[in-house]
Scaffold this motif. Structure first.
Motif, short mmCIF file in Angstrom:
data_model
loop_
_atom_site.label_atom_id
_atom_site.label_comp_id
_atom_site.label_asym_id
_atom_site.label_seq_id
_atom_site.Cartn_x
_atom_site.Cartn_y
_atom_site.Cartn_z
N MET A 67 70.50 9.30 73.84
CA MET A 67 69.25 8.55 73.73
C MET A 67 68.16 9.43 73.14
N LEU A 68 68.11 10.69 73.62
CA LEU A 68 67.12 11.61 73.07
C LEU A 68 67.38 11.86 71.60
N PHE A 69 68.67 11.98 71.25
CA PHE A 69 69.01 12.26 69.87
C PHE A 69 68.59 11.11 68.98
N SER A 70 68.78 9.88 69.47
CA SER A 70 68.44 8.74 68.61
C SER A 70 66.96 8.69 68.33
N HIS A 71 66.14 9.33 69.16
CA HIS A 71 64.71 9.31 68.90
C HIS A 71 64.25 10.50 68.08
N VAL A 72 64.73 11.67 68.39
CA VAL A 72 64.22 12.84 67.66
C VAL A 72 65.30 13.70 67.04
N GLN A 73 66.46 13.16 66.88
CA GLN A 73 67.56 13.89 66.22
C GLN A 73 67.70 15.31 66.74
N ASN A 74 67.84 16.25 65.85
CA ASN A 74 68.29 17.56 66.31
C ASN A 74 67.24 18.38 67.03
N ALA A 75 66.04 17.82 67.22
CA ALA A 75 65.11 18.55 68.08
C ALA A 75 65.18 18.03 69.50
N ALA A 76 66.22 17.26 69.81
CA ALA A 76 66.30 16.61 71.11
C ALA A 76 66.33 17.61 72.24
N TRP A 77 66.82 18.81 72.00
CA TRP A 77 66.90 19.79 73.08
C TRP A 77 65.52 20.26 73.50
N MET A 78 64.56 20.06 72.64
CA MET A 78 63.21 20.50 72.99
C MET A 78 62.53 19.54 73.95
N ILE A 79 62.95 18.29 73.91
CA ILE A 79 62.25 17.27 74.71
C ILE A 79 62.24 17.62 76.20
N PRO A 80 63.40 17.99 76.79
CA PRO A 80 63.32 18.33 78.22
C PRO A 80 62.34 19.46 78.48
N LEU A 81 62.33 20.47 77.60
CA LEU A 81 61.42 21.58 77.84
C LEU A 81 59.97 21.15 77.73
N LEU A 82 59.68 20.40 76.63
CA LEU A 82 58.29 20.00 76.42
C LEU A 82 57.82 19.05 77.50
N SER A 83 58.66 18.04 77.78
CA SER A 83 58.22 17.08 78.78
C SER A 83 58.22 17.72 80.16
N GLY A 84 59.07 18.72 80.35
CA GLY A 84 59.02 19.44 81.61
C GLY A 84 57.69 20.12 81.76
N GLY A 85 57.24 20.74 80.66
CA GLY A 85 55.93 21.36 80.70
C GLY A 85 54.83 20.34 80.95
N LEU A 114 57.90 14.27 67.72
CA LEU A 114 58.15 14.92 69.00
C LEU A 114 57.12 14.50 70.03
N LEU A 115 55.86 14.47 69.59
CA LEU A 115 54.82 14.10 70.54
C LEU A 115 54.98 12.66 70.99
N LYS A 116 55.42 11.81 70.02
CA LYS A 116 55.57 10.40 70.39
C LYS A 116 56.67 10.26 71.45
N ALA A 117 57.62 11.15 71.39
CA ALA A 117 58.71 11.05 72.36
C ALA A 117 58.34 11.66 73.69
N ALA A 123 64.35 23.66 91.84
CA ALA A 123 65.19 22.60 91.28
C ALA A 123 64.64 22.17 89.92
N PHE A 124 63.31 22.04 89.83
CA PHE A 124 62.69 21.61 88.59
C PHE A 124 63.05 22.56 87.45
N GLY A 125 62.86 23.86 87.72
CA GLY A 125 63.18 24.84 86.69
C GLY A 125 64.63 24.76 86.27
N CYS A 126 65.53 24.71 87.29
CA CYS A 126 66.96 24.69 86.96
C CYS A 126 67.32 23.47 86.14
N VAL A 127 66.79 22.30 86.55
CA VAL A 127 67.21 21.07 85.87
C VAL A 127 66.66 21.02 84.46
N VAL A 128 65.41 21.48 84.28
CA VAL A 128 64.86 21.48 82.92
C VAL A 128 65.73 22.30 81.99
N ILE A 129 66.08 23.51 82.49
CA ILE A 129 66.91 24.39 81.66
C ILE A 129 68.28 23.76 81.42
#
Lengths: 416, 368, 518
Positions: free
Chosen positions: B32-50, B184-187, B221-227
């Motif tokens: 689902m993340l990939f369909s929105h932001v393609q290959n930057a999808a791995w950044m979304i958990p980090l950014l949204s975690g922040g 990315l911001l929109k996501a 838990a938050f840190g672990c799951v984000v990573i």
């Protein structure tokens, strides 16, 4: 509390009835027929394909010692169908057990069908079946697929899955054929910017094939005779936009496999021209690739510049010109320079070929270009397919000769 | 029923949180993340975690004022009975929707890859029965069992990741910014929806040994799951490249592909039971928390008896969509709404606590 | 439970009409009970008559009475004893000789008799209890007290090596039927005055005694009181053996998994007492009960500790693997061959399919048949008379299996699967747990036949939750792993003994530290 326990026990007993009846997905092992190889051809009927199934007989060769049977080790059936999945049920008109693709090892497509636009959609349909796994190999054969399966009669491997497993495994280790699992093939096609390769095979030997360098054949050209099976696996078929265009020889496939870091090749044995020989003799060498290549790209400017550094380790295995490599490092230096130059010219001419004839890179080169761009849009604007054709590619082989063979001093008895 | 005899320790709590939310990497979330932001999808958990860090921090600060009172009691104290009821009801409805769709997704996965001919009702029913049994035993049991299982779950996930490293190329992650920073911001709000569960985990405070344990546990838990989520997404992108857009459940396709050497070609049957156990625990915890919310809404003390009925309702709701595509379509609005709602509620709580001067009261208490 | 009331009422009515209490006629022995509650009289003849009727002398041939006159005091005396349970020499030399040869008329009976005096009692019931236990009762004319002397001698077997819990390295003593010897075995391992041996009578007719052994300054007072209350609340005629007592006092008698440890090794009992557990011993039982018991107490073997650390850990890991193999092999086999065929390597798949072609039964039936056969052979092997024992073992296991394969009843791989799972269950040393594993194995096979790996995992998770919620006298089954308690963390891996610092926290011992740091 007692009553609750009683009702629970009743429920348990009821569920036992379900448990023992065995339901839905349960199927006995021996009630299934395992398809090892699938062949796809063009059918005379529009909109249909000719499906060939190579079915293995589990009884043959499986029981140690006793229980040997007189049944044939395999069964081949060919018929017309619309796609590979519905073919499973049609086949049951002839095959006694339920068809299962769980052990499918290889999908063989005839060259004729691979050049057809309908090839890719048919292949994608096959992915929808849960039983077909992504590590199934894809191969292109010169003749029709059903002829291939019928003519393929390995002498030493009675069980068909073993034959394909060994042939393909060792072919990839040697670098003669491309590593074309469905996974890699589909990945490259989805990426769209590079050419996909599929291994090339045939069961027909060419009549009077010319004798070439030992790896410059494509399948069918090697004139091997004796008491053997005629099937050969050398070379690869190049796919551009989902349609087959060219065939690469074994040597060219080897070069692709050396350039491609994702293929797991073992050591390669080749021959190279001996610099010290006047009679154009060839040295036998073993190439070991232990590190990854480095790709440096310069994207700015009119023409992109790509520099590929290939670290290779050489073991010199023969010495036809009887040169003494021990005394004086000069000989070794000459050899090293010569090998480097030879590699450079071979690779660069091959890459030139890919730019002109193949019109794309047969290995995932575009991936290395990704890191020079910041967003996907920039990369799309750069238009890799066009830019690749104009790129200047230089190859820098990084040669290290690690062994000169067992005999350090040349034999007295050899002639010069 | 002496349910509340023991308390959840920090170990059990972290394991529950990790299993509940870390499992997201194994269903359709990476696709689902990939369909929105393609290959930057791995950044979304980090950014949204922040991004989610702030509401979470505010929430914890607010809750620290009312030690040992769980989330809903705090909402009631700060916002008054009627607004609190309204907000809790919204949370409950969001949760119900989420659980029904999630359980249906998992059943779809099981059906698609492992049991193609079995009717959905049977698979779904067994999933619910096991989760109900587990949830009825209470959150302490769930914590204990998740503590026992966490080692093996983590080990098997790492093993699967390690085996798939052979076929993955990390260059596929480039270009770094993917579709562009704007996309990315929109996501962003989409990403916040990933962490909504941390919010409702706050309802377990009354079961914890101390608030400090809860707070530390949540951060760990938050840190672990984000990573973990970011790593998993990165790995799937590296493994599947652009093919990730067509693959619905990358984890399962990956385990069907990897192999240990030549002699054991398909090992998905080894990962499947472990994944399944983690899924059972996830839904058992969810069911328990939802029953807790419902019990709090309508003042029911013995809420554990609600669990079978609630589970049946979820099963019935989950059976409504007919195909997996329907499920994905239904999930889309939920993802956009859930995250920001929870973040907003945290901020509202903090603001109301600030205005009511609770912080000053707490300071005075401490000084006294 | 409450919400099901409306369903329960009609069910209750229904069951009442069907389950009626059986009618029986009882004879009242109220008269005898009255007599026993009285005290003995001073009259010698009356006492003699009372006890002759109570004991049905002369019908009761081993109840002996010895009447004599104590010359010095000029009084008649009577000794009643059970000849089968007493050592005649004690009575002869210790009691009768002393009394007969006494010259001094002023001494009291306790001073004259040299044999150890247990107690003086007045109530007939207590005297009867004493005589039944093997003491000799001395009645003197004119004395309203009866003297009971400790003259018990019961023959039993000597201390032998354990039969069920065999280990290679370590002590090879096991409990016997004589509880005195058993207590001695424990006492010689814990030479501490705080080791208390308490005594309780638990049944009404057979008057079995139960001994509680614990260390006063380690055990938790609440736990002790709970157990004592439980023992006192037992209201039955006889509890013949410790294993039956176990079923009386455990909290979930119908559960599949044991919550009390039953062992025949004194070293195990002693090590548990030293941690703060309580042990129960009974006469006629060559074993002891240790409570509370957690999964780890039942699973660990003393051999893990007697062997050196690497070997002990090896054996323990082997046991864990054996546990999984015993539980899951057959079910895993069924799940894979019926549902997840793709997992098997192709060569093996071909081999299995090839050998299964001629077999008439589906795999589940095959596996269930073979499991049943294995269980039959196992139980038969335990009870076979020794001359033909080994022969039957070889015949049963090997030849029958081989013959069955050749007769195409089963495929050869089933034999390997079933034999593997059966043999690995022997590595679990606890008898009850062994049965639990064997029975769970069948449940798992059935669930595997229903839904493959999904079924196995579902049953596994339900089983884990069930085990997690089991409590043994207030201690959770998986403690101290979860819920977390302070302990020496000797769970999956065993550390060197030097690191073994704390007692298990779930027992709430008064002294948690075994070994101070430094």
């Amino acid at each position: 509390m007692q009553k609750i326990k009683k009702t629970c026990n009743l429920l348990l007993l009821l569920s036992m009835v379900f448990l023992l009846s065995g339901c839905w997905d349960r199927a006995e092992l021996e009630n299934k027929s395992y398809v090892i190889g699938l062949g796809i051809d063009r059918s005379k009927d529009e909109g249909k394909i000719k499906v060939t199934m190579l079915i293995a007989n589990p009884e043959v060769g499986s029981v140690q010692g006793g229980g040997g049977s007189n049944e044939k080790p395999r069964e081949i059936i060919t018929f017309d169908a619309i796609d590979v999945i519905t073919a499973k049920s049609t086949a049951n008109a002839v095959i006694s057990r339920e068809i299962s693709y769980e052990l499918l090892k290889v999908i063989i497509v005839s060259e004729e069908f691979a050049r057809d636009k309908r090839f890719l959609p048919t292949l994608y349909t096959s992915l929808h079946d849960k039983e077909i796994r992504l590590d199934t190999f894809l191969a292109v054969c010169k003749e029709k697929a059903y002829e291939y399966f019928q003519n393929n009669r390995p002498r030493l491997e009675t069980r068909p899955h073993k034959y394909f497993q060994y042939m393909i495994e060792h072919g990839i280790d040697n670098g003669y054929i491309a590593d074309s699992t469905l996974f890699r093939f589909i990945k490259t096609i989805e990426r769209g910017t590079d050419l996909a390769l599929a291994m090339y095979t045939t069961a027909e030997r060419e009549k009077n094939p010319p004798i070439k360098g030992e790896d410059e054949y494509i399948a069918g050209q090697l004139n091997a005779f004796g008491e053997l099976d005629d099937t050969q696996f050398i070379g690869s078929a190049v796919f551009r936009n989902g349609v087959m265009t060219q065939i690469l020889t074994g040597q060219e496939t080897r070069m692709v496999n050396i350039l491609d870091d994702t293929v797991d090749i073992h050591d390669i044995l080749i021959n190279m021209p001996d610099p010290f020989s006047e009679r154009q003799q060839q040295i036998a060498a073993r190439i070991l690739k232990t590190e990854n290549n480095t790709f440096k790209m310069d994207m700015k400017g009119a023409k992109p510049k790509i520099t590929i550094t290939i670290p290779l380790k050489f073991e010199i295995m023969s010495n036809p010109s009887m040169v003494n490599y021990v005394k004086g490092g000069k000989n070794r230096q000459i050899l090293k320079k010569h090998i480097a130059a030879h590699m450079k010219t071979t690779f660069e001419s091959f890459l030139k070929n890919t730019q002109t004839k193949l019109k794309g890179s047969p290995f995932p080169l575009s991936r290395y270009a990704l890191k020079y761009f910041a967003t996907n849009q920039e990369f799309r604007d750069f238009n890799w397919e066009k830019s690749f054709l104009e790129a200047e590619i230089t190859v820098k082989p990084d040669i290290e000769i690690i062994d000169f063979g067992k005999q350090l001093m040349p034999q007295k008895g050899g002639s010069k | 029923m002496k349910q509340q005899q023991e308390k959840l320790g920090i170990r059990e709590y972290v394991c529950i949180a990790f299993l509940m939310i870390g499992m997201k990497g194994t269903e359709d979330t990476p696709s689902m993340l990939f369909s929105h932001v393609q290959n930057a999808a791995w950044m979304i958990p980090l950014l949204s975690g922040g991004l989610f860090f702030i509401p979470l921090f505010l929430l914890l600060k607010t809750l620290s004022l009312f030690e040992d009172k769980n989330l809903f009691e705090v909402i009631q104290l700060l916002l008054g009975k009627y607004i609190a009821f309204f907000i809790s009801f919204i949370i409950f409805c969001l949760n119900t929707y989420a659980i029904s769709l999630d359980t249906r997704t998992y059943t779809n996965i099981i059906r698609a890859y492992y049991f193609t001919t079995t009717p959905i009702l049977v698979l779904y029913g067994i999933l619910m029965v096991v989760c109900v049994y587990a949830a009825k035993k209470g959150i302490q049991r769930i914590g204990s069992i998740s503590y026992i299982l966490i080692f093996y779950v983590a080990l098997s996930f790492f093993f699967a990741f390690w085996l798939s490293m052979k076929d993955s190329q990390f260059e596929s992650i480039f270009p770094i910014w993917g579709p562009g920073t704007l996309e990315l911001l929109k996501a962003g709000p989409l990403g916040i929806g990933l962490w909504g569960e941390f919010f409702i985990l706050a309802s377990l405070i009354s079961f914890m040994t101390s608030f400090k344990d809860f707070r530390n546990g949540t951060w760990i838990a938050f840190g672990c799951v984000v990573i973990q989520l970011s790593l998993a997404t990165m790995l799937f992108i590296a493994l599947f490249d652009k093919g990730l857009s067509v693959i619905g459940y990358p984890f399962h396709v990956a385990i069907r592909y990897i192999s240990i050497g030549e002699f054991l070609p398909n090992i998905e049957t080894l990962f499947f039971p472990i994944w399944l156990s983690a899924a059972f625990i996830r839904f058992a915890a969810f069911l328990f928390i939802n029953a807790l919310i419902f019990g709090h809404l309508f003042n029911i003390k013995e809420y554990q008896y609600l669990i079978p009925s609630l589970a049946t309702i979820y099963l019935l709701i989950g059976m409504i969509p007919e195909t997996p595509i329907d499920v994905a379509l239904l999930k889309e609005p939920l993802r956009y709404v859930a995250g920001p709602t929870f973040a907003a509620i945290s901020i509202i709580l903090w603001l109301s606590a600030w205005f009511k001067g609770e912080f000053k009261h707490a300071k005075n208490k401490k000084n006294m | 439970m409450r919400k099901k009331r409306s369903l329960i009422k009609p069910l209750k009515l229904l069951s009442k009409t069907f389950n009626t209490q059986p009618h029986f006629v009882e004879q009242s022995n109220q008269q005898e009970i009255e007599i026993k509650k009285q005290k003995i009289s001073r009259n010698y003849k009356k006492n003699l008559e009372t006890f002759k009727t109570l004991y049905s002398i002369p019908d009761n041939i081993d109840v002996k009475t010895r009447e004599f006159t104590i010359a010095s005091l000029n009084r008649q005396a009577l000794v009643i004893y059970l000849s089968t349970m007493t050592k005649l020499a004690y009575i002869q030399t210790g009691i009768i000789d002393d009394l007969v040869e006494n010259q001094d008329p002023d001494r009291s009976i306790p001073d004259i008799v040299s044999h150890p005096l247990v107690r003086t009692v007045e109530v007939i019931e207590d005297i009867l209890q004493g005589i039944n236990s093997g003491s000799a009762a001395l009645f003197v004319d004119g004395d309203n007290k009866c003297y009971l002397f400790d003259t018990v001698e019961i023959k039993s077997r000597g201390i032998e090596p354990p039969k069920n819990e065999v280990i290679v390295k370590g002590t090879k003593e096991a409990f016997t039927e004589k509880v005195i010897d058993n207590i001695a075995l424990i006492r010689k391992k814990i030479k501490n005055e705080n080791l208390i041996v308490e005594f309780k009578v638990v049944s009404k007719r057979s008057r079995n005694d139960v001994f509680l052994v614990y260390e006063k300054d380690l055990v938790d007072g609440e736990l002790l009181q709970t157990i004592k209350d439980k023992l006192e609340s037992l209201d039955t005629d006889s509890i013949a053996d410790l294993s039956i007592l176990e079923q009386y006092i455990e909290e979930r008698p119908r559960s599949l998994f044991p919550t009390i440890l039953y062992t025949e090794r004194p070293d195990r009992a002693a090590s548990f007492i030293e941690e703060g557990h309580i042990t129960l011993l009974m006469d006629n039982s060559p074993s002891c009960l240790v409570l509370p018991a957690t999964f780890w107490s039942i699973f660990h073997s003393p051999e893990d500790h007697y062997l050196r650390t690497p070997y002990g850990n090896f054996i323990r890991l082997l046991r864990i693997i054996a546990l999984f193999v015993a539980l899951f092999t057959s079910s895993f086999y069924i799940a894979i061959t019926n549902f997840h065929v793709g997992m098997i390597p192709p060569d093996l798949l071909m081999a299995i399919a090839g050998t299964r072609e001629r077999v008439p039964f589906p795999s589940i039936i095959e596996v269930l048949m073979m499991e049943l056969a294995f269980e039959l052979i196992r139980e038969a092997g335990l009870r076979v008379p020794s001359p033909i024992g080994p022969t039957i073992g070889i015949v049963g296991a090997l030849i029958l299996g081989q013959a069955a394969v050749q007769a195409n009843i089963i495929s050869p791989i089933i034999i390997i699967v079933v034999a593997l799972s059966g043999l690995s269950s022997f590595i679990i040393i606890d008898v009850s747990f062994n049965f639990a594993i064997r029975m769970t194995r069948f449940l798992l096979i059935l669930s595997a036949g229903f839904l493959g790996i999904y079924g196995i995992t579902a049953v596994l998770i339900i089983g884990l939750f069930y085990l997690g919620s089991l409590k043994s006298f207030g201690t959770p089954y998986f403690a101290p792993m979860t819920p977390y308690f302070l302990s020496s963390r000797d769970l999956l891996i065993r550390h060197v003994p030097m690191k073994d610092r704390f007692r298990p926290g779930y027992l709430k011992p008064k002294d948690v530290v075994r070994r101070r740091k430094g």
